[in-house]
Write an enzyme that holds these catalytic residues in place. Structure first.
Site, PDB file in Angstrom:
ATOM      1  CD  GLU A 111      -2.459  -0.515  -3.219  1.00 54.67           C
ATOM      2  OE1 GLU A 111      -2.859   0.642  -3.461  1.00 54.67           O
ATOM      3  OE2 GLU A 111      -2.528  -1.025  -2.096  1.00 54.67           O
ATOM      4  CB  CYS A 124      -0.929  -0.008   1.204  1.00 53.86           C
ATOM      5  SG  CYS A 124      -2.081   1.381   1.228  1.00 53.86           S
TER       6      CYS A 124
END
Length: 139
Positions: free
Chosen positions: A121, A42
């Site tokens: 992601e 992230c």
């Protein structure tokens, strides 16, 4: 107020819920080193996208008459900034330090979580690009 966004009626979209649930499960049930590894994509991806967005903004500024909302520039400035890059590099160093003291099984799980969260992601960003929503069963 900084972003001027009202999220009071925000709903987690499918890939967001999948991604955050996976991270929460790992962080709350697995060893510390695995928890560090699951969060790393992230930070790293946001830094990368921030830097790519900054480059694109610099290339496009002056070439378009369209105005973008200020939140976009604020987002780009935050995630492409030196302060965020330093924080990401510091976090990478913490993950590397945890990996140094980890056994073979933990290292394998760290890698597994890192790769899974890279995939999640990607799915998170793709979901926004494709405007994915939950199916409507209330009809």
């Amino acid at each position: 107020a900084h972003w001027d966004i009202d999220a009071s009626n925000a709903i987690s979209m499918p890939n967001t819920l999948l991604y955050t649930s996976y991270m929460m499960r790992v962080v709350s049930t697995r060893p510390y080193a695995e928890g560090l590894a699951v969060l790393l994509p992230c930070f790293w991806v946001y830094m990368h996208i921030g830097n790519c967005s900054l480059k694109l903004r610099e290339e496009l500024d002056g070439k378009s008459t369209e105005r973008r909302p200020g939140q976009f520039d604020a987002w780009i400035d935050m995630y492409s900034g030196e302060e965020f890059e330093t924080e990401v590099k510091d976090y990478i160093a913490i993950v590397d330090k945890a990996a140094e003291g980890a056994g073979e099984e933990t290292l394998s799980k760290m890698k597994e979580h890192f790769i899974m969260c890279c995939k999640l992601e990607y799915m998170f960003w793709t979901q926004a690009q494709t405007l994915m929503y939950w199916p409507d069963f209330q009809g």
